[in-house]
Design an enzyme around this catalytic site. Sequence first.
Site, PDB file in Angstrom:
ATOM      1  N   ASN A 172      55.738  50.244 -70.338  1.00 15.33           N
ATOM      2  CA  ASN A 172      56.856  50.068 -71.274  1.00 15.33           C
ATOM      3  C   ASN A 172      58.074  50.892 -70.907  1.00 15.33           C
ATOM      4  O   ASN A 172      59.010  50.962 -71.676  1.00 15.33           O
ATOM      5  CB  ASN A 172      56.528  50.389 -72.735  1.00 15.33           C
ATOM      6  CG  ASN A 172      55.086  50.478 -73.062  1.00 15.33           C
ATOM      7  OD1 ASN A 172      54.272  49.990 -72.314  1.00 15.33           O
ATOM      8  ND2 ASN A 172      54.755  51.068 -74.173  1.00 15.33           N
ATOM      9  N   CYS A 173      58.062  51.523 -69.756  1.00 15.63           N
ATOM     10  CA  CYS A 173      59.210  52.335 -69.314  1.00 15.63           C
ATOM     11  C   CYS A 173      60.323  51.406 -68.827  1.00 15.63           C
ATOM     12  O   CYS A 173      60.110  50.597 -67.915  1.00 15.63           O
ATOM     13  CB  CYS A 173      58.750  53.259 -68.190  1.00 15.63           C
ATOM     14  SG  CYS A 173      60.087  54.035 -67.287  1.00 15.63           S
ATOM     15  N   ASP A 174      61.497  51.514 -69.440  1.00 15.08           N
ATOM     16  CA  ASP A 174      62.632  50.658 -69.056  1.00 15.08           C
ATOM     17  C   ASP A 174      63.017  50.835 -67.594  1.00 15.08           C
ATOM     18  O   ASP A 174      63.342  49.868 -66.906  1.00 15.08           O
ATOM     19  CB  ASP A 174      63.853  50.943 -69.940  1.00 15.08           C
ATOM     20  CG  ASP A 174      63.678  50.372 -71.344  1.00 15.08           C
ATOM     21  OD1 ASP A 174      62.841  49.460 -71.516  1.00 15.08           O
ATOM     22  OD2 ASP A 174      64.370  50.839 -72.264  1.00 15.08           O
TER      23      ASP A 174
END
Length: 125
Positions: free
Chosen positions: A17-19
């Site tokens: 979920n890390c942009d």
Amino acid sequence: SVARGCRIMLMMYGLPNCDTCKKAQTWLKRAEQAFTFIDYRANPIAPELLSHWVEQLGGFDALLNKASTTWRNLLPNKKTPGSKPEYLMLLKEYPALLKRPVLVFPNGKLVLGFKDAHYKKLFST
């Protein structure tokens, strides 16, 4: 053995979920660079590999994301590991403290984080 015409794959360590990890993956896909993504929360990085990265980068400070919410929320006593084993325990307990993504080239070269211009330089042929 590697089939003729196949390129040896890059490894990208990060969090799903890390942009920044998502941007890096999108960039690599657009550039048609094959890579394997490893979620290091689900698949913790072996202490030996972390130690190798630390040696290559010149210390744990290069690997720690001190701008992260995880770092800011740590208890003060956790922010001052005094030894390699303490750092390794900290990263095992809080994998989100690693800068991300960590891109590992087949030759062992490491690239931390993602910047479009930097990736363009890395992959220009």
